[in-house]
Design an enzyme around this catalytic site. Structure first.
Site, PDB file in Angstrom:
ATOM      1  N   ARG A 115     -25.278  22.202 125.437  1.00  0.00           N
ATOM      2  CA  ARG A 115     -24.004  22.472 126.104  1.00  0.00           C
ATOM      3  C   ARG A 115     -23.147  23.457 125.320  1.00  0.00           C
ATOM      4  O   ARG A 115     -23.143  23.441 124.095  1.00  0.00           O
ATOM      5  CB  ARG A 115     -23.238  21.151 126.270  1.00  0.00           C
ATOM      6  CG  ARG A 115     -23.605  20.438 127.551  1.00  0.00           C
ATOM      7  CD  ARG A 115     -23.099  19.048 127.609  1.00  0.00           C
ATOM      8  NE  ARG A 115     -21.701  18.885 127.213  1.00  0.00           N
ATOM      9  CZ  ARG A 115     -21.066  17.730 127.264  1.00  0.00           C
ATOM     10  NH1 ARG A 115     -21.701  16.650 127.704  1.00  0.00           N
ATOM     11  NH2 ARG A 115     -19.821  17.621 126.895  1.00  0.00           N
ATOM     12  N   ARG A 138      -9.592   8.784 130.031  1.00  0.00           N
ATOM     13  CA  ARG A 138      -9.611   9.130 128.607  1.00  0.00           C
ATOM     14  C   ARG A 138      -8.221   9.036 127.988  1.00  0.00           C
ATOM     15  O   ARG A 138      -8.068   9.319 126.793  1.00  0.00           O
ATOM     16  CB  ARG A 138     -10.135  10.545 128.428  1.00  0.00           C
ATOM     17  CG  ARG A 138     -11.643  10.628 128.094  1.00  0.00           C
ATOM     18  CD  ARG A 138     -12.042  12.070 128.236  1.00  0.00           C
ATOM     19  NE  ARG A 138     -13.084  12.525 127.376  1.00  0.00           N
ATOM     20  CZ  ARG A 138     -14.336  12.763 127.777  1.00  0.00           C
ATOM     21  NH1 ARG A 138     -14.726  12.469 129.000  1.00  0.00           N
ATOM     22  NH2 ARG A 138     -15.213  13.265 126.941  1.00  0.00           N
ATOM     23  N   ARG A 195     -28.178  16.895 120.802  1.00  0.00           N
ATOM     24  CA  ARG A 195     -28.273  16.672 122.257  1.00  0.00           C
ATOM     25  C   ARG A 195     -28.774  17.910 123.007  1.00  0.00           C
ATOM     26  O   ARG A 195     -28.285  19.008 122.819  1.00  0.00           O
ATOM     27  CB  ARG A 195     -26.895  16.280 122.801  1.00  0.00           C
ATOM     28  CG  ARG A 195     -26.878  16.224 124.327  1.00  0.00           C
ATOM     29  CD  ARG A 195     -25.701  15.494 124.857  1.00  0.00           C
ATOM     30  NE  ARG A 195     -24.447  16.147 124.586  1.00  0.00           N
ATOM     31  CZ  ARG A 195     -23.258  15.592 124.833  1.00  0.00           C
ATOM     32  NH1 ARG A 195     -23.193  14.379 125.336  1.00  0.00           N
ATOM     33  NH2 ARG A 195     -22.159  16.243 124.576  1.00  0.00           N
ATOM     34  N   LYS A 243     -22.758   7.298 126.827  1.00  0.00           N
ATOM     35  CA  LYS A 243     -22.279   6.949 128.171  1.00  0.00           C
ATOM     36  C   LYS A 243     -23.160   7.568 129.267  1.00  0.00           C
ATOM     37  O   LYS A 243     -23.575   6.873 130.192  1.00  0.00           O
ATOM     38  CB  LYS A 243     -20.818   7.411 128.368  1.00  0.00           C
ATOM     39  CG  LYS A 243     -19.843   6.786 127.392  1.00  0.00           C
ATOM     40  CD  LYS A 243     -18.425   7.232 127.645  1.00  0.00           C
ATOM     41  CE  LYS A 243     -18.206   8.732 127.525  1.00  0.00           C
ATOM     42  NZ  LYS A 243     -18.457   9.290 126.177  1.00  0.00           N
ATOM     43  N   ARG A 256     -13.715  17.169 119.453  1.00  0.00           N
ATOM     44  CA  ARG A 256     -13.821  16.156 120.518  1.00  0.00           C
ATOM     45  C   ARG A 256     -13.786  14.743 119.948  1.00  0.00           C
ATOM     46  O   ARG A 256     -13.204  13.839 120.533  1.00  0.00           O
ATOM     47  CB  ARG A 256     -15.081  16.381 121.350  1.00  0.00           C
ATOM     48  CG  ARG A 256     -14.787  17.438 122.373  1.00  0.00           C
ATOM     49  CD  ARG A 256     -15.900  17.944 123.223  1.00  0.00           C
ATOM     50  NE  ARG A 256     -17.015  17.120 123.476  1.00  0.00           N
ATOM     51  CZ  ARG A 256     -18.274  17.498 123.233  1.00  0.00           C
ATOM     52  NH1 ARG A 256     -18.527  18.658 122.682  1.00  0.00           N
ATOM     53  NH2 ARG A 256     -19.252  16.716 123.554  1.00  0.00           N
TER      54      ARG A 256
HETATM   55  P1  ADP Z   1     -21.924  10.692 125.956  1.00  0.00           P
HETATM   56  O1  ADP Z   1     -22.206  10.802 127.437  1.00  0.00           O
HETATM   57  O2  ADP Z   1     -21.252   9.413 125.599  1.00  0.00           O
HETATM   58  O3  ADP Z   1     -21.234  11.887 125.400  1.00  0.00           O
HETATM   59  P2  ADP Z   1     -24.804  11.057 125.726  1.00  0.00           P
HETATM   60  O4  ADP Z   1     -25.324  10.049 126.685  1.00  0.00           O
HETATM   61  O5  ADP Z   1     -24.775  12.472 126.152  1.00  0.00           O
HETATM   62  O6  ADP Z   1     -23.330  10.616 125.215  1.00  0.00           O
HETATM   63  O7  ADP Z   1     -25.654  10.916 124.382  1.00  0.00           O
HETATM   64  C1  ADP Z   1     -25.503  11.836 123.312  1.00  0.00           C
HETATM   65  C2  ADP Z   1     -26.857  12.101 122.642  1.00  0.00           C
HETATM   66  O8  ADP Z   1     -27.274  10.933 121.959  1.00  0.00           O
HETATM   67  C3  ADP Z   1     -27.990  12.468 123.600  1.00  0.00           C
HETATM   68  O9  ADP Z   1     -28.771  13.451 122.975  1.00  0.00           O
HETATM   69  C4  ADP Z   1     -28.771  11.166 123.769  1.00  0.00           C
HETATM   70  O10 ADP Z   1     -30.153  11.410 124.007  1.00  0.00           O
HETATM   71  C5  ADP Z   1     -28.547  10.479 122.426  1.00  0.00           C
HETATM   72  N1  ADP Z   1     -28.441   9.012 122.502  1.00  0.00           N
HETATM   73  C6  ADP Z   1     -27.754   8.294 123.429  1.00  0.00           C
HETATM   74  N2  ADP Z   1     -27.831   6.965 123.177  1.00  0.00           N
HETATM   75  C7  ADP Z   1     -28.576   6.846 122.034  1.00  0.00           C
HETATM   76  C8  ADP Z   1     -29.020   5.729 121.238  1.00  0.00           C
HETATM   77  N3  ADP Z   1     -28.700   4.464 121.560  1.00  0.00           N
HETATM   78  N4  ADP Z   1     -29.772   5.988 120.146  1.00  0.00           N
HETATM   79  C9  ADP Z   1     -30.086   7.274 119.799  1.00  0.00           C
HETATM   80  N5  ADP Z   1     -29.710   8.355 120.510  1.00  0.00           N
HETATM   81  C10 ADP Z   1     -28.962   8.155 121.612  1.00  0.00           C
HETATM   82  P1  AMP Z   2     -17.980  15.020 128.581  1.00  0.00           P
HETATM   83  O1  AMP Z   2     -19.039  15.585 129.467  1.00  0.00           O
HETATM   84  O2  AMP Z   2     -17.546  13.651 128.999  1.00  0.00           O
HETATM   85  O3  AMP Z   2     -18.364  15.089 127.122  1.00  0.00           O
HETATM   86  O4  AMP Z   2     -16.689  15.951 128.757  1.00  0.00           O
HETATM   87  C1  AMP Z   2     -16.714  17.331 128.417  1.00  0.00           C
HETATM   88  C2  AMP Z   2     -15.301  17.882 128.399  1.00  0.00           C
HETATM   89  O5  AMP Z   2     -14.731  17.817 129.720  1.00  0.00           O
HETATM   90  C3  AMP Z   2     -14.291  17.148 127.501  1.00  0.00           C
HETATM   91  O6  AMP Z   2     -14.359  17.565 126.151  1.00  0.00           O
HETATM   92  C4  AMP Z   2     -12.964  17.538 128.171  1.00  0.00           C
HETATM   93  O7  AMP Z   2     -12.577  18.854 127.847  1.00  0.00           O
HETATM   94  C5  AMP Z   2     -13.334  17.518 129.650  1.00  0.00           C
HETATM   95  N1  AMP Z   2     -13.127  16.164 130.227  1.00  0.00           N
HETATM   96  C6  AMP Z   2     -14.082  15.313 130.696  1.00  0.00           C
HETATM   97  N2  AMP Z   2     -13.545  14.175 131.151  1.00  0.00           N
HETATM   98  C7  AMP Z   2     -12.205  14.289 130.956  1.00  0.00           C
HETATM   99  C8  AMP Z   2     -11.084  13.440 131.191  1.00  0.00           C
HETATM  100  N3  AMP Z   2     -11.235  12.209 131.720  1.00  0.00           N
HETATM  101  N4  AMP Z   2      -9.854  13.901 130.863  1.00  0.00           N
HETATM  102  C9  AMP Z   2      -9.674  15.123 130.349  1.00  0.00           C
HETATM  103  N5  AMP Z   2     -10.679  15.966 130.071  1.00  0.00           N
HETATM  104  C10 AMP Z   2     -11.938  15.566 130.371  1.00  0.00           C
END
Ligand code: ADP
Ligand code: AMP
Length: 220
Positions: A162, A90, A129, A15, A173
């Site tokens: 992170r 969520r 990541r 995302k 998660r």
């Molecule tokens: P989210 O925001 O949904 O938690 P991220 O955008 O942070 O996911 O992506 C998680 C990890 O996966 C990052 O390290 C990113 O570089 C990698 N990633 C994202 N999309 C792809 C893809 N289509 N193929 C391979 N790796 C990806």
């Molecule tokens: P993310 O960056 O989207 O992976 O979110 C990191 C963490 O923030 C999650 O594991 C939750 O603890 C909190 N969080 C983010 N978005 C939400 C949401 N919409 N509702 C509740 N908790 C959230």
């Protein structure tokens, strides 16, 4: 016409990565609740210390707190003609909260792209990541490495993992997503807003499919 878009998908589905692409292409502000919570943490606010307890365990921050934070964010001037929501809603109460917020703004959701990725891929992606401390650009040790290890290609900033990307928290998660968030797929499907995107493809291919789906929906 305004465009409010919700990016739906599990933790690690891409995302944030795709939001970076979409924001540039569509000129909409990105509203990431995870990022907003991390900013509060960095700034040492009361909301930040409350959120930390949940984030460190991989649990969701309570709905009222999260909806309140989004309400404040959507009220800022850059969101008057649309926003790209990443990581929110969520839960179903959050989705209802969003509907109510948008109704107050005399707006509605345009489309909900759902980035579909299986559980094993989610874990692989979270495990590798790395994020830039300075500009938040996302990298992956295998799938999307930076040119120089530990350094951001874009701004030269330091890359970090992170605090909530420990193996235990990653698993929690993902479970929380399947328990509390995945039901939104059906919820938005019934409203005719859902567009499924194959998230197992490369970052570029997912981005292209996503952009096409969003443009198509924003036109109708
Ligand atoms: P989210 O925001 O949904 O938690 P991220 O955008 O942070 O996911 O992506 C998680 C990890 O996966 C990052 O390290 C990113 O570089 C990698 N990633 C994202 N999309 C792809 C893809 N289509 N193929 C391979 N790796 C990806
Ligand atoms: P993310 O960056 O989207 O992976 O979110 C990191 C963490 O923030 C999650 O594991 C939750 O603890 C909190 N969080 C983010 N978005 C939400 C949401 N919409 N509702 C509740 N908790 C959230």
């Amino acid at each position: 016409m305004s465009s409010y878009i919700v990016l739906l998908g599990g933790p690690g589905s891409g995302k944030g990565t795709q939001a970076e692409i979409l924001v540039e292409e569509l000129g909409l502000p990105q509203v990431s609740t995870g990022e907003l919570f991390r900013e509060h943490l960095k700034d040492g606010t009361e909301l930040g210390s409350l959120a930390r307890e949940f984030m460190d365990r991989g649990e969701l921050v309570p709905d009222e707190v999260t909806i309140g934070m989004v309400r404040e964010r959507l009220a800022r001037p850059d969101c008057t003609s649309g926003a790209l929501l990443d990581g929110f809603p969520r839960t179903i109460p959050q989705a209802e909260g969003l509907d109510a917020l948008l109704a107050e703004m005399e707006a509605e959701l345009t489309v909900v792209p759902y980035i579909k990725v299986n559980r094993d891929t989610l874990l692989q992606r979270l495990a590798g990541r790395w994020t830039c401390r300075q500009c938040s650009t996302m990298y992956h040790v295998v799938f999307s490495p930076s040119f120089k290890a530990g350094i951001c290609d874009r701004c030269g900033g330091q890359l970090y993992q992170r605090a909530d990307d420990t193996p235990e928290t990653q698993l929690r998660r993902i479970d929380v997503y399947f328990e509390q968030t995945a039901e939104l797929i059906e919820w938005y499907g019934k409203k005719g807003l859902l567009v499924e995107i194959d998230g197992e493809q490369s970052i570029g291919a997912v981005g292209a499919e996503l952009l096409m789906a969003v443009r198509e929906q924003c036109r109708t």
